[in-house]
Design a protein around this motif. Structure first.
Motif, PDB file in Angstrom:
ATOM      1  N   ALA A 167       0.825  -1.203   0.000  1.00  0.00           N
ATOM      2  CA  ALA A 167       0.000   0.000   0.000  1.00  0.00           C
ATOM      3  C   ALA A 167       0.865   1.262   0.000  1.00  0.00           C
ATOM      4  CB  ALA A 167      -0.934  -0.004   1.212  1.00  0.00           C
ATOM      5  N   LEU A 168       1.936   1.248   0.824  1.00  0.00           N
ATOM      6  CA  LEU A 168       2.806   2.432   0.880  1.00  0.00           C
ATOM      7  C   LEU A 168       3.513   2.642  -0.457  1.00  0.00           C
ATOM      8  CD1 LEU A 168       4.397   1.981   4.426  1.00  0.00           C
ATOM      9  CD2 LEU A 168       2.564   3.547   3.747  1.00  0.00           C
ATOM     10  N   ILE A 169       3.927   1.545  -1.097  1.00  0.00           N
ATOM     11  CA  ILE A 169       4.601   1.661  -2.396  1.00  0.00           C
ATOM     12  C   ILE A 169       3.635   2.193  -3.443  1.00  0.00           C
ATOM     13  CG2 ILE A 169       5.773   0.354  -4.206  1.00  0.00           C
ATOM     14  CD1 ILE A 169       6.788  -1.533  -2.057  1.00  0.00           C
ATOM     15  N   ALA A 170       2.386   1.731  -3.413  1.00  0.00           N
ATOM     16  CA  ALA A 170       1.394   2.205  -4.380  1.00  0.00           C
ATOM     17  C   ALA A 170       1.124   3.692  -4.193  1.00  0.00           C
ATOM     18  CB  ALA A 170       0.099   1.400  -4.222  1.00  0.00           C
ATOM     19  N   ASP A 171       0.995   4.124  -2.924  1.00  0.00           N
ATOM     20  CA  ASP A 171       0.775   5.554  -2.669  1.00  0.00           C
ATOM     21  C   ASP A 171       1.943   6.377  -3.182  1.00  0.00           C
ATOM     22  OD1 ASP A 171      -0.852   5.021   0.570  1.00  0.00           O
ATOM     23  OD2 ASP A 171      -1.655   4.986  -1.492  1.00  0.00           O
ATOM     24  N   GLN A 172       3.168   5.874  -2.935  1.00  0.00           N
ATOM     25  CA  GLN A 172       4.349   6.613  -3.379  1.00  0.00           C
ATOM     26  C   GLN A 172       4.407   6.670  -4.909  1.00  0.00           C
ATOM     27  OE1 GLN A 172       6.287   8.095  -1.292  1.00  0.00           O
ATOM     28  NE2 GLN A 172       7.832   8.871  -2.681  1.00  0.00           N
ATOM     29  N   ALA A 173       4.052   5.564  -5.574  1.00  0.00           N
ATOM     30  CA  ALA A 173       4.075   5.542  -7.040  1.00  0.00           C
ATOM     31  C   ALA A 173       3.064   6.527  -7.622  1.00  0.00           C
ATOM     32  CB  ALA A 173       3.784   4.125  -7.533  1.00  0.00           C
ATOM     33  N   ARG A 174       1.866   6.556  -7.033  1.00  0.00           N
ATOM     34  CA  ARG A 174       0.859   7.504  -7.539  1.00  0.00           C
ATOM     35  C   ARG A 174       1.310   8.947  -7.306  1.00  0.00           C
ATOM     36  NH1 ARG A 174      -2.738   3.462  -5.402  1.00  0.00           N
ATOM     37  NH2 ARG A 174      -2.792   4.550  -3.413  1.00  0.00           N
ATOM     38  N   HIS A 175       1.911   9.186  -6.139  1.00  0.00           N
ATOM     39  CA  HIS A 175       2.386  10.543  -5.836  1.00  0.00           C
ATOM     40  C   HIS A 175       3.485  10.964  -6.818  1.00  0.00           C
ATOM     41  CE1 HIS A 175       3.614  14.030  -3.537  1.00  0.00           C
ATOM     42  NE2 HIS A 175       4.867  13.569  -3.544  1.00  0.00           N
ATOM     43  N   LEU A 176       4.400  10.051  -7.109  1.00  0.00           N
ATOM     44  CA  LEU A 176       5.477  10.383  -8.025  1.00  0.00           C
ATOM     45  C   LEU A 176       4.955  10.642  -9.441  1.00  0.00           C
ATOM     46  CD1 LEU A 176       8.252   7.892  -6.887  1.00  0.00           C
ATOM     47  CD2 LEU A 176       8.209  10.362  -6.583  1.00  0.00           C
ATOM     48  N   LEU A 177       3.928   9.909  -9.856  1.00  0.00           N
ATOM     49  CA  LEU A 177       3.342  10.155 -11.171  1.00  0.00           C
ATOM     50  C   LEU A 177       2.739  11.549 -11.258  1.00  0.00           C
ATOM     51  CD1 LEU A 177       1.631   6.747 -12.056  1.00  0.00           C
ATOM     52  CD2 LEU A 177       3.598   7.800 -13.165  1.00  0.00           C
ATOM     53  N   VAL A 178       2.042  11.939 -10.177  1.00  0.00           N
ATOM     54  CA  VAL A 178       1.466  13.289 -10.152  1.00  0.00           C
ATOM     55  C   VAL A 178       2.570  14.338 -10.242  1.00  0.00           C
ATOM     56  CG1 VAL A 178       0.174  14.930  -8.737  1.00  0.00           C
ATOM     57  CG2 VAL A 178      -0.605  12.565  -8.915  1.00  0.00           C
ATOM     58  N   VAL A 179       3.665  14.080  -9.492  1.00  0.00           N
ATOM     59  CA  VAL A 179       4.785  15.034  -9.508  1.00  0.00           C
ATOM     60  C   VAL A 179       5.389  15.123 -10.908  1.00  0.00           C
ATOM     61  CG1 VAL A 179       7.111  15.460  -8.637  1.00  0.00           C
ATOM     62  CG2 VAL A 179       5.306  14.743  -7.068  1.00  0.00           C
ATOM     63  N   ILE A 180       5.522  13.963 -11.577  1.00  0.00           N
ATOM     64  CA  ILE A 180       6.099  13.968 -12.925  1.00  0.00           C
ATOM     65  C   ILE A 180       5.226  14.769 -13.887  1.00  0.00           C
ATOM     66  CG2 ILE A 180       6.575  12.500 -14.923  1.00  0.00           C
ATOM     67  CD1 ILE A 180       7.566  10.384 -12.997  1.00  0.00           C
ATOM     68  N   VAL A 181       3.902  14.554 -13.831  1.00  0.00           N
ATOM     69  CA  VAL A 181       3.003  15.282 -14.729  1.00  0.00           C
ATOM     70  C   VAL A 181       3.074  16.779 -14.456  1.00  0.00           C
ATOM     71  CG1 VAL A 181       0.587  15.613 -15.375  1.00  0.00           C
ATOM     72  CG2 VAL A 181       1.484  13.304 -15.045  1.00  0.00           C
ATOM     73  N   ALA A 182       3.042  17.144 -13.152  1.00  0.00           N
ATOM     74  CA  ALA A 182       3.106  18.561 -12.802  1.00  0.00           C
ATOM     75  C   ALA A 182       4.431  19.174 -13.239  1.00  0.00           C
ATOM     76  CB  ALA A 182       2.914  18.733 -11.295  1.00  0.00           C
ATOM     77  N   THR A 183       5.516  18.395 -13.050  1.00  0.00           N
ATOM     78  CA  THR A 183       6.836  18.890 -13.450  1.00  0.00           C
ATOM     79  C   THR A 183       6.905  19.101 -14.959  1.00  0.00           C
ATOM     80  OG1 THR A 183       7.849  17.724 -11.590  1.00  0.00           O
ATOM     81  CG2 THR A 183       9.308  18.428 -13.373  1.00  0.00           C
ATOM     82  N   ALA A 184       6.338  18.143 -15.692  1.00  0.00           N
ATOM     83  CA  ALA A 184       6.353  18.278 -17.148  1.00  0.00           C
ATOM     84  C   ALA A 184       5.590  19.527 -17.593  1.00  0.00           C
ATOM     85  CB  ALA A 184       5.751  17.034 -17.790  1.00  0.00           C
ATOM     86  N   GLY A 185       4.452  19.780 -16.936  1.00  0.00           N
ATOM     87  CA  GLY A 185       3.701  20.987 -17.282  1.00  0.00           C
ATOM     88  C   GLY A 185       4.480  22.245 -16.992  1.00  0.00           C
TER      89      GLY A 185
END
Length: 601
Positions: A167-185
């Motif tokens: 569960a902690l790994i899944a939360d971290q993966a989703r958070h990192l994806l959001v960060v990547i999308v925001a960073t790309a924008g």
């Protein structure tokens, strides 16, 4: 506009490609690290449960189920594993029939064990290149299982099972994806804005600034930047130059302070070891290197756990401190010899420390001081008793001597020989009493400045045996000492006599001198039979002697005479090798060193 669009597209690609690549590598590394941490944590908890289960089974009568269900330590350990273990959702011990024998909080006992995917599958995903291809399966929480078999007499008895959730790994993966999308924008917006606003001149100036910051970050000392024209870039260049100068000054001061600190730490007598978070030795002073390092090996740069023997007493203390319990002033005996007080200090306030500081303090000086204090107290009590007894004995001895003299006149020549022998023994006893009184009586020191080299030569010349060769190793530049010459003469005379008597068949006696700080160190060495270790601690006791017919007073008198003059005496001896006696005597006040004189002069 067409050129600006093309530049914008190129800039966008140049910024997006590394940004996305670094983001993917970051998420890949982060998730792999979390999986590895979870796996290592699970292995550690299973190892703890394994030891407890093996202990419970070793104390049982052979019934595995009864032994494990009746073991409170096993139950408590399973409960605490689920309660405090990171990501742990289940912990149990399963029998050969795949039935749960005992489980955390009693869940599922007596029922078939759940079939879960192995943690090894998750580890294989973490070890694969381009973990992000498996990212969709890691975005949802799953439960994996780690197992370890417990054998008795080479036969399987039970299996330890620990279930962990991602569960902690899944939360971290989703958070990192959001960060990547925001960073790309943000990168896209920044690239478009940069192309519109930045001219060639500004780009050149920014390149200079960037180069300067990179050099500064890399620890180099960049030259001062010169940006022409007014504006923000010129102001930024000035601020950068100020920052560069300040960083250089701070770095120079830090290097100097760090060098001084390490010099101080290296010079102290305690053994000091600094570990990083992974247990690698960052620093070890000379004492730590000598006491802990393997032969012909360096301690720095190696893992302390791997450098030490598995049975080394420091191993358990290091593990305990890492887990959260600092140890202070713990006495341990090292395999190489010696007793030490060990203290551990965690660096940082996090649950996992940033490193450890280990300090080992040698207890030998403390033990020697306690022994000297105990010996002094015993001598003081003995002195009071002996002084009173000696005064009581002297009057009867004088009376006996007078009566024997009268009896000699009456007995004539026939009995005179026997009476003379009695008078001799009474006189010897009176001399022993006088020596005791002198030993216990406070001395009035007659301090003077004198040359101990001359004193050693005078005493060496008094060695009567032709079989003994006296070897002088005297420092010609030795300053004068300040002491009672008569007492020092008597003390050194006793020590030289002992060395002479230790070599009845001849040998070499060494008399040496050298400066030692604010004192002079004298050494008297012989090549006699030596003194056994069990006797070495008693040689300064009154009446203790290893020589036939010895009085046991010479060494105590010598020690008292030297200590009254503010000096120290120490004797080191090995059976079959000989004995070395070291005496330190304070220097005279403001005594200048003599100029060195050639031995040929």
């Amino acid at each position: 506009m067409h050129l600006r669009a093309r530049l914008a597209l190129i800039a966008l690609l140049l910024m997006l490609v590394p940004t996305i690549s670094l983001s993917i590598i970051s998420i890949d590394s982060r998730i792999a690290t979390m999986i590895d941490d979870m796996s290592r944590s699970t292995d550690f908890m299973i190892a703890q449960i394994f030891e407890q289960v093996r202990l419970a089974l070793s104390q049982s009568n052979g019934d595995v189920t009864t032994a494990l269900r009746g073991s409170q330590p096993v139950r408590k350990l399973l409960d605490s594993t689920v309660a405090f273990g990171p990501a742990v959702v289940a912990a149990s011990v399963v029998g050969d029939d795949d039935t749960v024998i005992v489980a955390a909080n009693g869940d599922g006992e007596g029922k078939p064990a759940l079939s879960l995917p192995s943690v090894r599958e998750l580890e294989e995903q973490a070890s694969q290149w381009l973990l992000f291809t498996s990212l969709p399966s890691l975005l949802t929480a799953k439960v994996y299982e780690a197992r370890r078999r417990v054998d008795i007499n080479g036969k399987p008895a039970a299996t330890i099972s620990v279930g962990v959730t991602t569960a902690l790994i899944a939360d971290q993966a989703r958070h990192l994806l959001v960060v990547i999308v925001a960073t790309a924008g943000l990168v896209i917006a920044a690239a478009m804005l940069a192309v519109v606003l930045i001219s060639n001149r500004i780009l050149d100036q920014l390149a200079n600034l960037t180069s300067g910051f990179e050099q500064l970050a890399a620890g180099k000392s960049p030259s001062e930047l010169k940006v022409s024209g007014p504006g923000e870039l010129s102001t930024l260049a000035e601020k950068f130059n100020e920052l560069s100068r300040q960083v250089r000054a701070d770095r120079s001061r830090l290097d100097s302070d760090q060098s001084h600190l390490f010099d101080v730490v290296r010079s102290i007598q305690d053994a000091v070891v600094l570990l990083d978070a992974s247990g690698v030795v960052l620093f070890a002073n000379k004492e730590a290197q000598e006491r802990l390092a393997p032969k012909n090996g360096s301690l720095e740069g190696t893992s302390l756990v791997s450098a030490l023997d598995p049975a080394h007493p420091l191993q358990a203390l290091v593990q305990s401190t890492v887990e959260g319990t600092e140890a202070h002033d713990v006495p341990i005996t090292l395999p190489a010899g010696g007793t030490y007080l060990v203290s551990f200090f965690r660096l940082g306030r996090e649950r996992v420390p940033a490193g450890l500081l280990i300090v080992l303090r040698d207890l030998k000086p403390v033990i020697e001081l306690e022994t000297a204090l105990d010996s002094s107290n015993r001598l003081a009590r003995l002195g009071t008793l002996i002084s009173g007894l000696a005064h009581q004995l002297r009057s009867p001895l004088n009376g006996m001597n007078m009566r024997l003299e009268l009896l000699r006149h009456e007995a004539g020549e026939a009995g005179g020989k026997h009476i003379d022998k009695l008078r001799h023994e009474v006189t010897r006893l009176d001399e022993a009493v006088e020596a005791l009184l002198r030993f216990m009586r406070p001395e009035q020191l007659k301090l003077s400045d004198f040359d101990v080299n001359e004193l050693l030569k005078e005493l060496g010349a008094r060695v009567n045996s032709e079989k003994i060769k006296v070897e002088y190793q005297l420092d010609p530049a030795l300053p004068s000492v300040q002491a009672d010459r008569g007492l020092i003469y008597e003390a050194l005379s006793n020590l030289i006599t002992n060395a002479e008597q230790a070599m009845p068949d001849g040998g070499e006696m060494t008399l040496s001198s050298k400066s030692q700080g604010n004192a002079v160190e004298l050494t008297i060495g012989d090549h006699g039979p030596g003194i056994a270790k069990e006797q070495l601690d008693r040689i300064f006791d009154l009446y203790f002697t290893t020589k036939t017919g010895g009085s046991g007073l010479g060494l105590p008198f010598a020690m008292r005479a030297i200590e009254l003059n503010g000096g120290k005496i120490a004797i080191d001896s090995e059976v079959g090798q000989g004995t070395i006696c070291k005496i330190t005597i304070p220097l005279a006040s403001n005594a200048p060193a003599k100029p060195a004189v050639s031995s040929a002069a």
